[in-house]
Design a protein around this motif. Sequence first.
Motif, PDB file in Angstrom:
ATOM      1  N   ILE A 206       0.849  -1.201   0.000  1.00  0.00           N
ATOM      2  CA  ILE A 206       0.000   0.000   0.000  1.00  0.00           C
ATOM      3  C   ILE A 206       0.884   1.251   0.000  1.00  0.00           C
ATOM      4  N   GLN A 207       0.282   2.383  -0.295  1.00  0.00           N
ATOM      5  CA  GLN A 207       0.998   3.657  -0.138  1.00  0.00           C
ATOM      6  C   GLN A 207       0.972   3.993   1.341  1.00  0.00           C
ATOM      7  N   TYR A 208       2.128   4.003   1.932  1.00  0.00           N
ATOM      8  CA  TYR A 208       2.159   4.199   3.384  1.00  0.00           C
ATOM      9  C   TYR A 208       3.480   4.828   3.800  1.00  0.00           C
ATOM     10  N   ARG A 209       3.395   5.807   4.662  1.00  0.00           N
ATOM     11  CA  ARG A 209       4.589   6.368   5.277  1.00  0.00           C
ATOM     12  C   ARG A 209       4.389   6.317   6.777  1.00  0.00           C
ATOM     13  N   LEU A 210       5.460   6.142   7.507  1.00  0.00           N
ATOM     14  CA  LEU A 210       5.327   6.165   8.959  1.00  0.00           C
ATOM     15  C   LEU A 210       4.760   7.520   9.340  1.00  0.00           C
ATOM     16  N   GLY A 211       3.736   7.501  10.117  1.00  0.00           N
ATOM     17  CA  GLY A 211       3.097   8.762  10.482  1.00  0.00           C
ATOM     18  C   GLY A 211       1.805   8.974   9.728  1.00  0.00           C
ATOM     19  N   ASP A 212       1.516   8.102   8.760  1.00  0.00           N
ATOM     20  CA  ASP A 212       0.265   8.211   8.020  1.00  0.00           C
ATOM     21  C   ASP A 212      -0.915   7.674   8.826  1.00  0.00           C
ATOM     22  N   ASP A 213      -0.634   7.112   9.981  1.00  0.00           N
ATOM     23  CA  ASP A 213      -1.664   6.357  10.684  1.00  0.00           C
ATOM     24  C   ASP A 213      -2.831   7.210  11.135  1.00  0.00           C
ATOM     25  N   VAL A 214      -3.978   6.742  10.792  1.00  0.00           N
ATOM     26  CA  VAL A 214      -5.202   7.312  11.316  1.00  0.00           C
ATOM     27  C   VAL A 214      -5.436   6.559  12.621  1.00  0.00           C
ATOM     28  N   LEU A 215      -6.087   7.191  13.567  1.00  0.00           N
ATOM     29  CA  LEU A 215      -6.348   6.483  14.818  1.00  0.00           C
ATOM     30  C   LEU A 215      -7.479   5.496  14.595  1.00  0.00           C
ATOM     31  N   CYS A 216      -7.188   4.241  14.857  1.00  0.00           N
ATOM     32  CA  CYS A 216      -8.222   3.216  14.725  1.00  0.00           C
ATOM     33  C   CYS A 216      -8.327   2.483  16.052  1.00  0.00           C
ATOM     34  N   GLY A 217      -9.333   1.705  16.188  1.00  0.00           N
ATOM     35  CA  GLY A 217      -9.561   0.965  17.422  1.00  0.00           C
ATOM     36  C   GLY A 217     -10.753   1.527  18.136  1.00  0.00           C
TER      37      GLY A 217
END
Lengths: 563, 413
Positions: A206-217
């Motif tokens: 996938i297109q991903y960079r560290l820090g791209d994270d959306v908050l999930c959970g």
Amino acid sequence: MTYNRLLLIVAVLLLVSGCSRPTAARPRVTKVLPPPILPRFEAVEAGRLPFRHDNGSSGRFYYPEIVGPGCGLFDFDSDGWLDLFLVQGGALPGARSRAPLTNRLFRNLRNGSFAEVTARAGVGGVVAGVKSYGLGCATGDFDGDGHADLLVTNFGRCQLYRNRGDGRFEEVAARAGLTRSGFWTSATFLDFDRDGRLDLFICNYIQYRLGDDVLCGKDLRERDYCPPGYFPPTTSALYRNRGNGTFEDVTRRAGVTSPFNKALGVVASDFNRDGWPDLYVACDLTPNLLYLNQRNGTFRECALERGVAVSEAGEPQASMGVDARDSDGDGKFELFVTNYWMENNNLFRPQGDGFTDESYAAGLAQPSLPKVGWGAALRDFNNDGWLDCFVANGHVLMKPEFTTPGAATRQSNQVFVNLGRGNFRDVSASSGPDFARRRMARGAAFGDVDNDGRLDVLVANNHDAPVLLMNRTPRAGHWLQLQLIGSRSNRSALGARVTVSLPDRTLVDEVRTSYSFASANDHRLHFGLGAATVARLVITWPSGQRQTLSNLSADQCITVREP
Amino acid sequence: MRIRLLLLCLAGLIVVAGWRQVTRSNRLRPQPNPLTAWRSAAEDLERRLALTPGDAATRSELARVYFVHEEFARCLEHLNTLCIQQPGNAQIHARLALTQRSLGQMVAALASARRVVKLQPNHAEAWQLQGELLAAQGLDDAAIAAFDRALVLNSASYEALLGKARSLETLYGEQRPVSTAAILRPVERAVALQPERTDGLNTLARMLFTLTGEVARATTLARKSLRLNPESAYPHLILAEIMLASPTAGQLTEAAEHAQAAAERDTRNPEPLYLLGKTRWRQRRVKEAIAALERSLRIRSLPQTVYLLSLAYQRDGQPDRARRFAEVYRRWNGFLEQRKVLQAALRHRPRDLELHCRFAELYLSTGDVAPAENWLRKAELLAPKSPRVRQLWRGLEEQKRNPPPHPFAVDDL
């Protein structure tokens, strides 16, 4: 009167039988087959493989943490014994400092134990003091020097280790032109243009960079990893071998640029039997891809119309591992794909010029529903001539019980025995105590580690120690293993098709090292022969040349060179 | 004993015969034509209103008549006037919201529903309506909060319970951390409250089947729903789905029967014919599968129908058609994939103007004017003078004037 009534009854019966509708599943078993030999595996003690995968997690829920690792079984020192390669993750921002992490290479000492040779071999994956974040591996002799080379897929840039033949490797990725950064997972060497040199396909996730994270959970206190739909697809890579130690990126020119690419698994095989290797790519919640080789350096994607892209309900599944082999003895390869929780693993059987998902009828679907399947293969573990099935399982969520009731983060692996003609039964409970243990399994590599003719399995577990499952199946059938060496064809003979004729049936397989998930497998072909002690075989080399070998005795590994 | 039974049967027959007689005589009695009756009533009210435009009671009644007979545009006209006349009347704003929803004006409807709860915070139905409107716009988190408010005010609100369950199910489908137990709880409660209402029974049956795999209970509930309302297509649909899940030859036959029954009962829904096609496909009756799927497609194009048709055409030796249908399906998937990514990004940056514009653009690319309009309105709230928004508005107006061919439509059957 009685006679007339009898006639009437017969007529009615005939009419009824003639009018009955065709049944859903075609009858598979035409004769009574003997009860299957149950495969049995024994786990090698952890002390013999001193390695523990570290996913670099720190509570920030970076996506690469849940994807790897893969593992490899390959004979790096060409001594005829499979060595073990274990892919290590790496430190991610925020991770607490731990002991220096490296990939690990273990040399097979031929007595059930292994010696670590990582440092000498130079495959630890540390560049300028920093360990690349490893996810998987693939093997193939890309420079045709007779020594298996090693590709390590990373989150970042891949590493290509050229085997110097003296127990040491040299990292040549940049020099070879593998400079693209990505979220590289599985990979396969293949000779797609049949020029005798191994090319390379690498899955990009996938297109991903560290820090791209959306908050999930559930909430901030109970964070978890996001679904793959949160990240855009990307493009995998196809590299053509120029023959001078370098590769040319031909991804766009070859047309392997599907916009749905969230590639996790790949298998190269000649699906349409035209003599040219095709590619099947397992994608995570986007349609899987079938790239048919157009014999002119390009591919055409046609998974949808061939029926191997999505579930029958028309929904993309979260596919991970993949294998392609003939499990029902009709000479054609089925596609086996592992999927996410409550998505059954698929067994696509060829029908016409497409495929039909017959996983339920084959007995592989129902037991897979509560599992998240990763590495997997259709292999003959009891040597009865029918391919069995192994699936490595493990969830991706830290609190899966919340969204996926009944599913735990750690899951047990599964083994299915082939009852004959592609009907399977889950025999995990009777295949050894390790099948009761729960881990977060990812890659699985298949091969005969102790050269006893029975296929063993190396399973790589996320943030955990690996497990080497030695096949101890009692009363297993006879077997034959083939080490093919190409001359006009690529030296690894990847893509060579072998047909073994037994007195009562025919077996078929193709030389490949990449299948399952992110893992490199035994290069040798393995055939279970059942009760047969002599076999005749026909090899169709990638060059097109055919070679016949007769009166081969069972229970041996033979090396065949392309004439 | 036997005589008693006989007498009972006889009594039953007499009752049935008597009831038939009554209904027959009712049918024979001249009835006013309902079609013209309401129109003349409406005309009477319009005339009265023309004489006394300030008569709120008459205007309100007229709006009600138009609403009941689905003349939403005219209803809206009168409700707007009433809102000006009585700006503090929550009930009128509630009716306005319902009318706007019926006209597909979701953003306006939501604003009206919000005004209702501002005027009357204890208006349970308004909270429930707000929940439904938010859910319809894909804002399920907010929808659940609204349903919860409705349930605090009226814990027995059947619609709010079902709405909440459906929104939770949507989040579950997006792989959000929602437990199946949490989804089922409100719908179980709704069914316990009103066990004879079929919408709850159907929802529960479907959810039990799809979420927990409780086939036996799902089947029982669907059959009960069918008994209560034999003319409804929905329980047939659920039963067809259930039969298709782990099919034997007998179950496939039953699945086909249910799909057929559903198709006969709901001729505007493409789903039953899709299921019939799927059953025929499983039965390897390819031609019949194609026929059913094509009929389904003529009603409305569903991605699963397009996909299965591409397989069926391939199997039927029509590779060109197969390829074309696969292409349509691919486009569809591309759209869904882009939407998923935008939704995720929006959760990260809920007030990002660019994301709102990209949503509008995405819907414009598929010719879906209504959701595009909704996103543009939201974008306008964020940046009223944005040239980008203005440009997109122009594009939207152009699409309204000249609607482009729908990119997922298959019109050459």
